[in-house]
Design a protein around this motif. Structure first.
Motif, PDB file in Angstrom:
ATOM      1  N   PRO A 169     -33.547  81.341 120.122  1.00  0.00           N
ATOM      2  CA  PRO A 169     -32.229  81.695 119.585  1.00  0.00           C
ATOM      3  C   PRO A 169     -31.175  80.686 120.031  1.00  0.00           C
ATOM      4  N   VAL A 170     -30.232  80.421 119.148  1.00  0.00           N
ATOM      5  CA  VAL A 170     -29.152  79.496 119.477  1.00  0.00           C
ATOM      6  C   VAL A 170     -28.193  80.196 120.433  1.00  0.00           C
ATOM      7  N   PRO A 171     -27.934  79.625 121.596  1.00  0.00           N
ATOM      8  CA  PRO A 171     -27.038  80.272 122.561  1.00  0.00           C
ATOM      9  C   PRO A 171     -25.628  80.445 122.002  1.00  0.00           C
ATOM     10  N   ALA A 172     -24.995  81.526 122.407  1.00  0.00           N
ATOM     11  CA  ALA A 172     -23.618  81.769 121.987  1.00  0.00           C
ATOM     12  C   ALA A 172     -22.638  80.948 122.819  1.00  0.00           C
ATOM     13  N   GLU A 173     -23.038  80.584 124.030  1.00  0.00           N
ATOM     14  CA  GLU A 173     -22.137  79.853 124.908  1.00  0.00           C
ATOM     15  C   GLU A 173     -21.990  78.399 124.455  1.00  0.00           C
ATOM     16  N   PRO A 174     -20.764  77.920 124.337  1.00  0.00           N
ATOM     17  CA  PRO A 174     -20.578  76.508 123.972  1.00  0.00           C
ATOM     18  C   PRO A 174     -20.918  75.602 125.141  1.00  0.00           C
ATOM     19  N   VAL A 175     -21.226  74.358 124.831  1.00  0.00           N
ATOM     20  CA  VAL A 175     -21.514  73.355 125.850  1.00  0.00           C
ATOM     21  C   VAL A 175     -20.553  72.189 125.653  1.00  0.00           C
ATOM     22  N   THR A 226     -27.366  77.320 130.037  1.00  0.00           N
ATOM     23  CA  THR A 226     -27.508  76.870 128.649  1.00  0.00           C
ATOM     24  C   THR A 226     -27.560  75.352 128.575  1.00  0.00           C
ATOM     25  N   ALA A 227     -26.705  74.682 129.324  1.00  0.00           N
ATOM     26  CA  ALA A 227     -26.707  73.217 129.323  1.00  0.00           C
ATOM     27  C   ALA A 227     -28.035  72.684 129.818  1.00  0.00           C
ATOM     28  N   ARG A 228     -28.575  73.260 130.875  1.00  0.00           N
ATOM     29  CA  ARG A 228     -29.850  72.794 131.411  1.00  0.00           C
ATOM     30  C   ARG A 228     -30.976  73.047 130.412  1.00  0.00           C
TER      31      ARG A 228
END
Length: 261
Positions: A169-175, A226-228
């Motif tokens: 799933p595409v994370p909701a948190e922006p990077v 999420t970034a990692r």
């Protein structure tokens, strides 16, 4: 579009500078991509340049294909001088076709349709990435240029695709990306207040999103889960997920060219 085309021409000239002086036997040198020699990197680019010209100049989708391994295998009997000429001619034709594109024109490709600007950017990214394979095969260290900003942008924008193509799933948190350009300036993308951040040299980021280096062999740093997670699967190119490179010296752990373009 004029800037993109100028940078694509410059990236082409950079690759040509590696290819032009090669002796016939050097076209057979292995690159870090499993089973691919220098000649295979070039025939791959030439084939997809012809395909790119076709989608811009003719109605319909891109030409049919089996696998990228099959395509390069078909070209292995071509003498180096003919292969070099094919790439040069195919690239000139594609540049002429791209000059007719508007930045927002829609272009069908092997993944989702792309805007004209993104399509040209993708060809630049592919030229740089396969040029990196050629440089690695020849044992050459290339000087990074400001053109990397195009590779960085397409890699950043492909974050959601990287998760989707891996069945996640595409994370909701922006990077947010905070990268240092080859000229020493700070290049950023994403919201300032993002809790997930990727930091480091732009060159290293580009090597990771094109799967030309393992994350552990770079100076990239990440803040947030999420970034990692993204950096471990980042993929700037269309097609199925690539297996990337094993840690250490940029060696291939599997085929990184399992993509369209």
């Amino acid at each position: 579009m004029a800037e993109l085309l100028a940078d694509l021409r410059a990236e082409t000239a950079s690759l040509d500078g590696l290819l032009r002086p090669l002796r016939p036997e050097e076209w057979e040198l292995a690159t870090p991509a499993e089973g691919w020699a220098v000649r295979d990197q070039v025939s791959h680019l030439a084939w997809f340049d012809d395909a790119a010209t076709a989608v811009v100049t003719r109605p319909g989708g891109p030409p049919g294909m089996t696998s990228v391994d099959d395509l390069v295998a078909e070209a292995r009997g071509m003498p180096p001088d003919e292969l070099y000429a094919w790439f040069g001619t195919a690239r000139v034709r594609s540049l002429e076709a791209f000059s007719t594109l508007g930045a927002r024109d829609r272009v069908p490709w092997y993944g989702p349709d792309m805007s004209g600007a993104s399509f040209v950017t993708a060809r630049l990214m592919e030229t740089w990435a396969h040029g990196q394979d050629v440089a690695d095969g020849l044992g050459v260290v290339r000087e990074p240029t400001a053109r990397l900003r195009h590779v960085a942008m397409i890699g950043f924008r492909a974050m959601g695709y990287s998760f989707l193509v891996n069945g996640l799933p595409v994370p909701a948190e922006p990077v947010r990306a905070e990268l240092v350009t080859p000229g020493g300036e700070l290049w950023t993308a994403g919201p300032r207040d993002a809790g997930n951040v990727v930091r480091g040299p732009m060159l290293d980021f580009c090597l990771v999103v094109t799967q030309r280096r393992h994350l552990d062999d770079t100076a990239l740093e990440s803040v947030g889960a999420t970034a990692r997670a993204w950096l471990t699967i980042a993929q700037a190119f269309a097609g199925p997920p690539g297996s990337g490179r094993a840690p250490g010296s940029g060696a291939a752990s599997g085929r990184v060219q399992g993509h369209a373009g």
